[in-house]
Scaffold this motif. Structure first.
Motif, PDB file in Angstrom:
ATOM      1  N   ALA A  29       0.820  -1.211   0.000  1.00 23.23           N
ATOM      2  CA  ALA A  29       0.000   0.000   0.000  1.00 23.23           C
ATOM      3  C   ALA A  29       0.858   1.267   0.000  1.00 23.23           C
ATOM      4  CB  ALA A  29      -0.935   0.004   1.203  1.00 23.23           C
ATOM      5  N   ALA A  30       2.018   1.215   0.670  1.00 24.98           N
ATOM      6  CA  ALA A  30       2.880   2.389   0.795  1.00 24.98           C
ATOM      7  C   ALA A  30       3.627   2.703  -0.496  1.00 24.98           C
ATOM      8  CB  ALA A  30       3.875   2.190   1.934  1.00 24.98           C
ATOM      9  N   LEU A  31       3.636   1.776  -1.422  1.00 29.57           N
ATOM     10  CA  LEU A  31       4.370   1.967  -2.670  1.00 29.57           C
ATOM     11  C   LEU A  31       3.810   3.118  -3.501  1.00 29.57           C
ATOM     12  CD1 LEU A  31       6.719   0.738  -4.278  1.00 29.57           C
ATOM     13  CD2 LEU A  31       5.070  -0.736  -5.424  1.00 29.57           C
ATOM     14  N   ARG A  32       2.533   3.467  -3.309  1.00 31.55           N
ATOM     15  CA  ARG A  32       1.929   4.547  -4.098  1.00 31.55           C
ATOM     16  C   ARG A  32       2.358   5.926  -3.607  1.00 31.55           C
ATOM     17  NH1 ARG A  32      -2.183   7.142  -1.598  1.00 31.55           N
ATOM     18  NH2 ARG A  32      -2.930   6.220   0.352  1.00 31.55           N
ATOM     19  N   ARG A  33       3.002   6.009  -2.460  1.00 36.50           N
ATOM     20  CA  ARG A  33       3.385   7.309  -1.898  1.00 36.50           C
ATOM     21  C   ARG A  33       4.592   7.885  -2.635  1.00 36.50           C
ATOM     22  NH1 ARG A  33       0.284   8.549   2.225  1.00 36.50           N
ATOM     23  NH2 ARG A  33      -0.994   6.863   3.067  1.00 36.50           N
ATOM     24  N   ASP A  34       4.813   9.191  -2.449  1.00 34.76           N
ATOM     25  CA  ASP A  34       5.840   9.859  -3.239  1.00 34.76           C
ATOM     26  C   ASP A  34       7.251   9.672  -2.704  1.00 34.76           C
ATOM     27  OD1 ASP A  34       5.285  11.425  -1.002  1.00 34.76           O
ATOM     28  OD2 ASP A  34       4.648  13.188  -2.133  1.00 34.76           O
ATOM     29  N   PHE A  35       7.456  10.035  -1.423  1.00 34.96           N
ATOM     30  CA  PHE A  35       8.801  10.024  -0.855  1.00 34.96           C
ATOM     31  C   PHE A  35       8.879   9.051   0.322  1.00 34.96           C
ATOM     32  CE2 PHE A  35       7.972  14.322  -2.529  1.00 34.96           C
ATOM     33  CZ  PHE A  35       8.952  14.359  -3.525  1.00 34.96           C
ATOM     34  N   THR A  36      10.087   8.577   0.568  1.00 36.82           N
ATOM     35  CA  THR A  36      10.269   7.610   1.660  1.00 36.82           C
ATOM     36  C   THR A  36       9.829   8.186   3.002  1.00 36.82           C
ATOM     37  OG1 THR A  36      12.564   8.317   2.055  1.00 36.82           O
ATOM     38  CG2 THR A  36      12.219   6.529   0.465  1.00 36.82           C
ATOM     39  N   ILE A  37      10.037   9.493   3.209  1.00 34.46           N
ATOM     40  CA  ILE A  37       9.691  10.095   4.498  1.00 34.46           C
ATOM     41  C   ILE A  37       8.178  10.172   4.698  1.00 34.46           C
ATOM     42  CG2 ILE A  37      11.823  11.447   4.578  1.00 34.46           C
ATOM     43  CD1 ILE A  37      10.077  13.933   3.920  1.00 34.46           C
ATOM     44  N   ASN A  38       7.422  10.025   3.590  1.00 33.54           N
ATOM     45  CA  ASN A  38       5.966  10.025   3.682  1.00 33.54           C
ATOM     46  C   ASN A  38       5.379   8.617   3.647  1.00 33.54           C
ATOM     47  OD1 ASN A  38       5.884  12.835   3.780  1.00 33.54           O
ATOM     48  ND2 ASN A  38       5.759  13.039   1.557  1.00 33.54           N
ATOM     49  N   SER A  39       6.246   7.629   3.625  1.00 29.13           N
ATOM     50  CA  SER A  39       5.768   6.236   3.548  1.00 29.13           C
ATOM     51  C   SER A  39       5.846   5.528   4.901  1.00 29.13           C
ATOM     52  CB  SER A  39       6.606   5.462   2.519  1.00 29.13           C
ATOM     53  OG  SER A  39       7.927   5.247   3.000  1.00 29.13           O
ATOM     54  N   ILE A  40       6.205   6.271   5.936  1.00 31.29           N
ATOM     55  CA  ILE A  40       6.332   5.674   7.273  1.00 31.29           C
ATOM     56  C   ILE A  40       4.949   5.558   7.909  1.00 31.29           C
ATOM     57  CG2 ILE A  40       7.505   5.823   9.501  1.00 31.29           C
ATOM     58  CD1 ILE A  40       9.323   8.010   8.127  1.00 31.29           C
ATOM     59  N   GLY A  41       4.650   4.378   8.428  1.00 30.42           N
ATOM     60  CA  GLY A  41       3.381   4.168   9.122  1.00 30.42           C
ATOM     61  C   GLY A  41       3.613   3.950  10.608  1.00 30.42           C
ATOM     62  N   TYR A  42       2.523   4.008  11.372  1.00 31.08           N
ATOM     63  CA  TYR A  42       2.636   3.766  12.813  1.00 31.08           C
ATOM     64  C   TYR A  42       1.447   2.936  13.276  1.00 31.08           C
ATOM     65  CZ  TYR A  42       3.276   4.500  17.818  1.00 31.08           C
ATOM     66  OH  TYR A  42       3.470   4.310  19.169  1.00 31.08           O
ATOM     67  N   ASP A  43       1.754   1.776  13.834  1.00 33.50           N
ATOM     68  CA  ASP A  43       0.731   0.889  14.402  1.00 33.50           C
ATOM     69  C   ASP A  43       0.534   1.283  15.859  1.00 33.50           C
ATOM     70  OD1 ASP A  43      -0.714  -1.213  15.584  1.00 33.50           O
ATOM     71  OD2 ASP A  43       0.062  -2.667  14.142  1.00 33.50           O
ATOM     72  N   TYR A  44      -0.571   1.962  16.137  1.00 33.40           N
ATOM     73  CA  TYR A  44      -0.828   2.484  17.477  1.00 33.40           C
ATOM     74  C   TYR A  44      -0.944   1.371  18.520  1.00 33.40           C
ATOM     75  CZ  TYR A  44      -3.330   4.625  21.363  1.00 33.40           C
ATOM     76  OH  TYR A  44      -3.705   5.025  22.620  1.00 33.40           O
ATOM     77  N   PHE A  45      -1.518   0.248  18.131  1.00 28.49           N
ATOM     78  CA  PHE A  45      -1.764  -0.839  19.100  1.00 28.49           C
ATOM     79  C   PHE A  45      -0.494  -1.614  19.441  1.00 28.49           C
ATOM     80  CE2 PHE A  45      -5.807  -0.138  16.859  1.00 28.49           C
ATOM     81  CZ  PHE A  45      -6.551   0.303  17.949  1.00 28.49           C
ATOM     82  N   GLU A  46       0.392  -1.744  18.455  1.00 30.16           N
ATOM     83  CA  GLU A  46       1.656  -2.438  18.715  1.00 30.16           C
ATOM     84  C   GLU A  46       2.777  -1.467  19.067  1.00 30.16           C
ATOM     85  OE1 GLU A  46       2.891  -5.334  15.912  1.00 30.16           O
ATOM     86  OE2 GLU A  46       0.982  -6.431  15.948  1.00 30.16           O
ATOM     87  N   LYS A  47       2.476  -0.173  19.002  1.00 26.51           N
ATOM     88  CA  LYS A  47       3.455   0.875  19.324  1.00 26.51           C
ATOM     89  C   LYS A  47       4.750   0.698  18.526  1.00 26.51           C
ATOM     90  CE  LYS A  47       0.856   2.794  22.541  1.00 26.51           C
ATOM     91  NZ  LYS A  47      -0.433   2.214  22.141  1.00 26.51           N
ATOM     92  N   ARG A  48       4.596   0.552  17.201  1.00 27.76           N
ATOM     93  CA  ARG A  48       5.792   0.371  16.363  1.00 27.76           C
ATOM     94  C   ARG A  48       5.616   1.079  15.020  1.00 27.76           C
ATOM     95  NH1 ARG A  48       5.819  -4.021  12.501  1.00 27.76           N
ATOM     96  NH2 ARG A  48       3.756  -4.995  12.390  1.00 27.76           N
ATOM     97  N   PHE A  49       6.749   1.513  14.472  1.00 27.25           N
ATOM     98  CA  PHE A  49       6.765   2.151  13.165  1.00 27.25           C
ATOM     99  C   PHE A  49       6.861   1.099  12.066  1.00 27.25           C
ATOM    100  CE2 PHE A  49       8.334   5.508  15.975  1.00 27.25           C
ATOM    101  CZ  PHE A  49       7.561   6.577  15.564  1.00 27.25           C
ATOM    102  N   LEU A  50       6.184   1.367  10.977  1.00 27.78           N
ATOM    103  CA  LEU A  50       6.258   0.515   9.789  1.00 27.78           C
ATOM    104  C   LEU A  50       7.022   1.316   8.745  1.00 27.78           C
ATOM    105  CD1 LEU A  50       2.501  -0.601   9.752  1.00 27.78           C
ATOM    106  CD2 LEU A  50       4.421  -1.724  10.882  1.00 27.78           C
ATOM    107  N   ASP A  51       8.182   0.830   8.348  1.00 28.36           N
ATOM    108  CA  ASP A  51       9.080   1.643   7.529  1.00 28.36           C
ATOM    109  C   ASP A  51       9.726   0.807   6.418  1.00 28.36           C
ATOM    110  OD1 ASP A  51      10.601   3.788   6.667  1.00 28.36           O
ATOM    111  OD2 ASP A  51      12.118   3.576   8.238  1.00 28.36           O
ATOM    112  N   PRO A  52       8.912   0.348   5.459  1.00 29.31           N
ATOM    113  CA  PRO A  52       9.438  -0.556   4.429  1.00 29.31           C
ATOM    114  C   PRO A  52      10.443   0.076   3.478  1.00 29.31           C
ATOM    115  CG  PRO A  52       7.195   0.107   3.897  1.00 29.31           C
ATOM    116  CD  PRO A  52       7.470   0.613   5.279  1.00 29.31           C
ATOM    117  N   TYR A  53      10.464   1.409   3.372  1.00 28.05           N
ATOM    118  CA  TYR A  53      11.351   2.066   2.404  1.00 28.05           C
ATOM    119  C   TYR A  53      12.393   2.974   3.062  1.00 28.05           C
ATOM    120  CZ  TYR A  53       7.789   0.104  -0.561  1.00 28.05           C
ATOM    121  OH  TYR A  53       6.926  -0.779  -1.171  1.00 28.05           O
ATOM    122  N   LYS A  54      12.641   2.714   4.354  1.00 34.67           N
ATOM    123  CA  LYS A  54      13.730   3.366   5.103  1.00 34.67           C
ATOM    124  C   LYS A  54      13.585   4.886   5.171  1.00 34.67           C
ATOM    125  CE  LYS A  54      16.904  -0.431   4.071  1.00 34.67           C
ATOM    126  NZ  LYS A  54      18.192  -0.831   3.467  1.00 34.67           N
ATOM    127  N   GLY A  55      12.365   5.325   5.384  1.00 35.59           N
ATOM    128  CA  GLY A  55      12.104   6.752   5.489  1.00 35.59           C
ATOM    129  C   GLY A  55      12.685   7.375   6.744  1.00 35.59           C
TER     130      GLY A  55
END
Length: 327
Positions: free
Chosen positions: A114-140
């Motif tokens: 899903a994050a592949l459609r985003r423009d820049f790596t810094i805008n592709s970072i997600g955050y799972d509130y329940f697991e308290k962890r960042f999702l960072d597949p493209y090293k943003g």
């Protein structure tokens, strides 16, 4: 951890209770990592492929507005906050313009897909509130730490020419350096037909962010020059190399003087966005007349009547980026 409004916590738990996995995405995650405040929150929804049950849950909290149902997006306004909810999706370019996308929402999409459609790596970072962890597949996060603005993938980045202007305002706002390969790609995009025909309203919004959110707008304007965008704005390009009297302007030509003036304008912003925007444009355009009348007479450089001669190029420039007659 990311600090979020208490009302958003309640919304996330409500969504979880109906089997939806909500992931914080985009600017709110990026800005949190930069310790910047945010009132706009984007939430991407996984494990669901329609808004039917989601919308019913969201209506418990406030006013729901459909602002892109065909793209799988709805807006919830609660108190002073604005929450964008989007179904996890992939996008495929099928026609010209920013609306020429085919959207495929799927409950089975991974965050990386899903994050592949985003423009820049810094805008592709997600955050799972329940697991308290960042999702960072493209090293943003690494790019943020290194102050680099890097696109994710060539094939997806070029699908929207506005991303060149977004690169400019992000570099200016966040004091980032444009990645070498991203810069090369942007220069190619500047020469495309789609870049030439971008709607003025979209360009205006990127200029607005550059002015109102940058500590040094000059960074963005120098990048406009580096990427070749000034070719579309001859009123700006004419300032480059337009000489000034060294006694009164030891800083250099009219371009340098204008950019320094923009940076000074930041220090006296009123906080009223529309007024500040008018003032920034007044500063930007204040010497547009000089290239038409600058002469060297008896060893002195003069720009007689440049104030009056600046009216026409100012109107010409503004008409390229806005239809707002008041401006």
């Amino acid at each position: 951890m990311i600090n979020i409004p208490e009302i958003l916590e309640d919304i996330l738990y409500e969504l979880k209770s109906i089997g939806v996995l909500p992931i914080l995405v985009g600017g709110c995650v990026r800005d949190s990592l930069l310790n910047l405040p945010s009132k706009d929150y984007d939430i991407e929804l996984f494990n669901v492929d329609s808004f039917e049950k989601v919308e019913k849950s969201l209506k418990k909290f406030g006013r729901v507005k459909e602002v892109g149902r065909s793209f799988g997006v709805i807006l919830l306004t609660v108190q002073e906050y604005s929450f964008d909810f989007a179904l996890a999706r992939i996008e495929k370019k099928i026609d010209k313009g920013h609306k020429g996308f085919e959207v495929d929402t799927s409950a089975s999409l991974s965050y990386k897909e899903a994050a592949l459609r985003r423009d820049f790596t810094i805008n592709s970072i997600g955050y799972d509130y329940f697991e308290k962890r960042f999702l960072d597949p493209y090293k943003g996060i690494k790019d943020l730490e290194n102050k680099i603005l890097r696109h994710i993938k060539d094939e997806t980045f070029i699908e929207d020419a506005l991303r060149v202007y977004r690169a400019v305002q992000f570099c200016s706002r966040l004091n980032l350096k444009l990645d070498f390969n991203t810069q090369k790609l942007c220069k190619k995009m500047v020469k495309t037909e789609e870049f030439k025909t971008l709607p003025k309203e979209r360009i205006f919004e990127e200029f607005k962010k550059l002015f109102l959110k940058s500590d040094k707008p000059s960074l963005g304007f120098n990048l406009l020059k580096e990427l070749g965008i000034l070719d579309y704005f001859p009123e700006l390009k004419a300032l480059v190399g337009c000489i000034q009297d060294k006694e009164y302007h030891p800083e250099g030509d009219v371009w340098i003087h204008t950019l320094m003036s923009l940076d000074e304008m930041v220090k006296i912003k009123t906080g009223e966005q529309s007024r500040d925007l008018y003032l920034f444009y007044a500063v930007l355009c204040h010497d547009f007349g000089k290239p038409f009348c600058t002469k060297e007479i008896n060893g002195r450089i003069t720009s007689h009547k440049h104030e009056a001669l600046g009216v026409e190029p100012t109107i010409s420039f503004l008409s390229k980026i806005t239809s707002e007659k008041n401006l």
